[in-house]
Design a protein around this motif. Sequence first.
Motif, PDB file in Angstrom:
ATOM      1  N   VAL A 272      44.215  21.228  39.575  1.00 42.52           N
ATOM      2  CA  VAL A 272      43.709  22.365  38.687  1.00 42.52           C
ATOM      3  C   VAL A 272      43.920  23.489  39.527  1.00 42.52           C
ATOM      4  N   LEU A 273      44.288  24.420  38.905  1.00 42.61           N
ATOM      5  CA  LEU A 273      44.182  26.096  39.652  1.00 42.61           C
ATOM      6  C   LEU A 273      42.861  26.298  39.919  1.00 42.61           C
ATOM      7  N   LEU A 274      42.849  26.830  41.197  1.00 40.55           N
ATOM      8  CA  LEU A 274      41.392  27.287  41.668  1.00 40.55           C
ATOM      9  C   LEU A 274      41.183  28.579  41.134  1.00 40.55           C
ATOM     10  N   ALA A 275      39.783  28.683  40.823  1.00 41.18           N
ATOM     11  CA  ALA A 275      39.414  29.961  39.948  1.00 41.18           C
ATOM     12  C   ALA A 275      39.277  30.971  41.172  1.00 41.18           C
ATOM     13  N   ILE A 276      39.598  32.000  40.727  1.00 41.74           N
ATOM     14  CA  ILE A 276      39.524  33.330  41.643  1.00 41.74           C
ATOM     15  C   ILE A 276      38.255  33.259  42.467  1.00 41.74           C
ATOM     16  N   ALA A 277      37.061  33.034  41.686  1.00 40.90           N
ATOM     17  CA  ALA A 277      35.753  33.189  42.477  1.00 40.90           C
ATOM     18  C   ALA A 277      35.712  32.203  43.567  1.00 40.90           C
ATOM     19  N   ALA A 278      36.251  31.041  43.294  1.00 43.21           N
ATOM     20  CA  ALA A 278      36.057  29.882  44.010  1.00 43.21           C
ATOM     21  C   ALA A 278      37.230  29.912  45.226  1.00 43.21           C
ATOM     22  N   ASN A 279      38.051  30.751  45.184  1.00 37.76           N
ATOM     23  CA  ASN A 279      39.022  31.082  46.382  1.00 37.76           C
ATOM     24  C   ASN A 279      39.305  32.458  46.534  1.00 37.76           C
ATOM     25  N   PRO A 280      38.597  33.273  47.209  1.00 36.14           N
ATOM     26  CA  PRO A 280      38.717  34.640  47.317  1.00 36.14           C
ATOM     27  C   PRO A 280      39.938  35.024  48.070  1.00 36.14           C
ATOM     28  N   VAL A 281      40.598  34.231  48.497  1.00 32.49           N
ATOM     29  CA  VAL A 281      41.682  34.492  49.410  1.00 32.49           C
ATOM     30  C   VAL A 281      42.906  35.336  48.427  1.00 32.49           C
ATOM     31  N   PHE A 282      42.804  34.641  47.195  1.00 28.73           N
ATOM     32  CA  PHE A 282      43.940  35.213  46.299  1.00 28.73           C
ATOM     33  C   PHE A 282      43.255  36.069  45.460  1.00 28.73           C
ATOM     34  N   ALA A 283      43.890  37.499  45.421  1.00 26.30           N
ATOM     35  CA  ALA A 283      43.499  38.592  44.649  1.00 26.30           C
ATOM     36  C   ALA A 283      44.272  38.501  43.210  1.00 26.30           C
ATOM     37  N   GLN A 284      43.708  38.970  42.319  1.00 25.96           N
ATOM     38  CA  GLN A 284      44.534  39.019  40.909  1.00 25.96           C
ATOM     39  C   GLN A 284      46.001  39.241  41.077  1.00 25.96           C
ATOM     40  N   SER A 285      46.379  40.473  41.796  1.00 30.69           N
ATOM     41  CA  SER A 285      47.783  40.592  41.806  1.00 30.69           C
ATOM     42  C   SER A 285      48.786  39.200  42.576  1.00 30.69           C
ATOM     43  N   ASP A 286      48.037  38.660  43.808  1.00 36.21           N
ATOM     44  CA  ASP A 286      48.512  37.416  44.109  1.00 36.21           C
ATOM     45  C   ASP A 286      48.693  36.601  43.248  1.00 36.21           C
TER      46      ASP A 286
ATOM     47  N   THR B  60      34.563  20.029  60.103  1.00 34.24           N
ATOM     48  CA  THR B  60      33.545  19.090  59.776  1.00 34.24           C
ATOM     49  C   THR B  60      33.106  19.038  58.367  1.00 34.24           C
ATOM     50  N   GLU B  61      33.620  19.912  57.626  1.00 35.05           N
ATOM     51  CA  GLU B  61      33.202  19.833  56.265  1.00 35.05           C
ATOM     52  C   GLU B  61      34.619  19.430  55.239  1.00 35.05           C
ATOM     53  N   ALA B  62      34.301  19.371  54.036  1.00 33.89           N
ATOM     54  CA  ALA B  62      35.473  18.938  53.275  1.00 33.89           C
ATOM     55  C   ALA B  62      36.461  20.074  53.388  1.00 33.89           C
ATOM     56  N   ALA B  63      37.706  19.504  53.324  1.00 33.65           N
ATOM     57  CA  ALA B  63      38.934  20.731  53.516  1.00 33.65           C
ATOM     58  C   ALA B  63      40.146  19.915  52.685  1.00 33.65           C
TER      59      ALA B  63
ATOM     60  N   ARG C  38      49.101  26.045  48.605  1.00 33.22           N
ATOM     61  CA  ARG C  38      48.904  26.894  47.245  1.00 33.22           C
ATOM     62  C   ARG C  38      48.132  26.062  46.341  1.00 33.22           C
ATOM     63  N   TRP C  39      48.217  24.914  46.057  1.00 38.25           N
ATOM     64  CA  TRP C  39      47.665  24.305  44.935  1.00 38.25           C
ATOM     65  C   TRP C  39      46.330  23.372  45.508  1.00 38.25           C
ATOM     66  N   THR C  40      46.187  23.462  46.732  1.00 32.94           N
ATOM     67  CA  THR C  40      44.949  22.903  47.368  1.00 32.94           C
ATOM     68  C   THR C  40      43.911  23.659  47.604  1.00 32.94           C
ATOM     69  N   GLY C  41      44.651  25.096  48.025  1.00 34.63           N
ATOM     70  CA  GLY C  41      43.295  25.854  48.555  1.00 34.63           C
ATOM     71  C   GLY C  41      43.288  26.023  49.794  1.00 34.63           C
ATOM     72  N   LEU C  42      44.173  25.531  50.727  1.00 37.89           N
ATOM     73  CA  LEU C  42      44.327  25.688  52.173  1.00 37.89           C
ATOM     74  C   LEU C  42      45.194  27.152  52.362  1.00 37.89           C
ATOM     75  N   GLU C  43      44.556  27.910  53.123  1.00 35.13           N
ATOM     76  CA  GLU C  43      44.862  29.265  53.713  1.00 35.13           C
ATOM     77  C   GLU C  43      45.744  29.142  54.673  1.00 35.13           C
ATOM     78  N   ILE C  44      47.042  29.498  54.890  1.00 36.26           N
ATOM     79  CA  ILE C  44      47.888  29.526  55.900  1.00 36.26           C
ATOM     80  C   ILE C  44      47.898  30.697  56.733  1.00 36.26           C
ATOM     81  N   ARG C  45      47.422  30.749  57.934  1.00 39.00           N
ATOM     82  CA  ARG C  45      47.248  31.928  58.720  1.00 39.00           C
ATOM     83  C   ARG C  45      47.921  31.530  60.025  1.00 39.00           C
ATOM     84  N   PRO C  46      48.570  33.003  60.672  1.00 40.71           N
ATOM     85  CA  PRO C  46      48.914  32.935  61.834  1.00 40.71           C
ATOM     86  C   PRO C  46      47.975  32.250  62.940  1.00 40.71           C
ATOM     87  N   LEU C  47      48.328  31.497  63.880  1.00 40.15           N
ATOM     88  CA  LEU C  47      47.364  30.745  64.986  1.00 40.15           C
ATOM     89  C   LEU C  47      47.110  31.791  65.883  1.00 40.15           C
ATOM     90  N   ASP C  48      45.803  31.789  66.404  1.00 43.22           N
ATOM     91  CA  ASP C  48      45.462  32.773  67.545  1.00 43.22           C
ATOM     92  C   ASP C  48      46.363  32.460  68.760  1.00 43.22           C
TER      93      ASP C  48
END
Length: 718
Positions: A10-24, A478-481, A708-718
């Motif tokens: 199910v599409l994650l709610a904006i409040a539960a996944n703040p990575v995505f702004a409304q425009s995104d 160590t937490e759910a991912a 996108r559909w599991t809420g995993l944020e893809i970031r450049p690695l340090d």
Amino acid sequence: MTPRIALAAVLLAIAANPVFAQSDQERLMPDIQYPETKRIDVIENHFGHEIVDPYRWLEADPAHNADVAEWIAAQNAVTDDYLERLPGRDILRKRMTELLSYERYSEPPIKRGSRYFFTRNDGVANQASLFFREGGADVDRLLIDPNLWSDDNADALGEWSVSDDGKLLAYGVQTGGTDWRTIKVLDVETGEVLEDTVRWARYTRLAWVPDGSGFFYSRSPEPEAGVATSANVTNHAVYFHALGTAQEKDRLIYSTPETHGYLHIAERVKDGRYLTIYSTPGTNENALTVVDLEDRDWTPRPVVTDWAAQWTVFANDGTKLMLITTDGAERRRVVSLDLAEDEPEPVEIVGEADGSAVLNDIALLGDKLLITYLVDAKSEIRRFKADGTPDGAVELPGIGTAGGLFGSANEDEAFFVFNSFNAPLTVYRYDANDDTVKTWAEPDVPADLSRFVVEQRFFRSKDGTQVPMFIVRRRDVTEAAPTLLYGYGGFGISVLPQYNSLRLAWVEQGGVFAVANIRGGGEYGQAWHTAGQRLDKQNVFDDFIAAGEFLKNEGIATRSGLAIQGESGGGLLVGAVTNQRPDLFDAVLPGVGVMDMLRYHKFTGGALWSAEYGSPDDHGQFSNLLSYSPYHAIKDGTDYPAILVTTADADDRVVPAHSFKYVAALQAAELGSKPHLARIETRAGHGGGMPLDKLIDQHADMWAFAARWTGLEIRPLD
């Protein structure tokens, strides 16, 4: 490694996944306008069931049908537009390229004469090349570079075999991902490609005669023009090609014209006196025929004439064949058959192992036997004397997968490979004289593998069966991912711990990768396989569904963060479980899947799978197939997860029509607002031989879609 015979929500709610702004959100969820797919009037009655098949026209070969080719182009245009909007795709592609940029081997070396032959990729090439070393030298000499064969690097090196003296190499050319092979011959010393050319080889091994004057291979009759991609596997036969002669003069060695649907695969063990021919109607069990190569007439002699067990020859001592078999041991044992006897009976050398250990690979090394066993889907190598007396074990680097054992009764060295989810494939040399294991080729991977942990867990399926699962994550997660769950569950194929740079890119980002060792595979032997066959196929789906429930209930996967992936028979798996539990999964990635279970037997080698799935021409089996067929069991009016189907236009193993029809049915149904897309590769087949750049692009797309559909944020690695 398997025995040689054998073939996101199910599409994650904006409040539960703040990575995505409304425009995104608006940018990533455009109103997708699927291409219009015409429907045709095809209605058939099978055993009282009215079967509607409106997309049968998509079964036509896209290379020869403009309507299908246009449909593919339209689907890819919509999918490309969507995938280009996904954040992180370029990050994943770049990181996957980096993770694969290391020199790597894919198998142990094979010794012929004084030379060691092996394939190797330098880390950036689209295709692995074939090399050899002379004696104990450390210099690798290049023999074949398939990257020079085509502009897009879609042509690959297929099967290959070296003559006993190490002077000649027969090799198959795989063009654009097809299962067909063109066989060529190369002079190892000069690098010259000889004029010999053998066409229309398919599902073949290559076996030289002892004196190097020619080789055995398997092929089907040349297909009619324009139908090679969809041609059925019929009249498969073993031939001998004598060097310096035209293919038209090749000698027919063995065929069964009265049962034209069988496969016949010819092999010869190193220094072996006999050609061994394995015949199968598509099962893991096989008949066995031998040809005494010291007999000038080369008369085939039937040794095992039924399909009640698996028989695989790994050595011979004079007239005695040494074999592994499931005859009297569903987890395999080691026996001998003396061909000096009129009706040879198996004599046991090493009996079936205690507990649940499955004999998985074997080599004769001097007067010792090295046997790889699977114990809860992990490898052990045990040593025995030639008479079967236990003689200790070979120490392995850790928990993982060992296999590819190569050795000879006339030598004191053997090679094998070992790898795991967090350990790259390394080649080891075993010395029987002093019982030592030394590294022969070790990769230097561009990743800190100490950051990753692997654990094995067990869960209960619907009927109470205990099923193992491997879980890979970053040490600090160590937490759910968000979790990517992979499965197969068919044909007795075991899914074992293996190093995979593409999957590591997902885990590096903080995601979890899991493998469920479900029934239908071979992890616990023949019974584990048959428990997921034919009328018991639902066990496979129940196991996988239970795996998904376990991951969420145990807090390993987030509640809205479970993606599932499978390919070929695994594509069938994820398609079927999505129909059965669309609420459980959040992203679905079926690749080159068998999706039309009522017509699978009508294309290429599909008829060979009826022993696994059951025949659509049988009333009881038809009803069972209909109950889970991904194409037919879509639940219209139900909210479905996001689905990205991947296939290739030249796949002649599981023809792409399976995926085409499935996608068309998904897009026509009312399944909610999440995307149901098709990514269709060109100049590619069932996966084997796919160029590295295409492989990276495909997985970057899949992982970005799943993220996108599991809420995993893809970031450049340090």
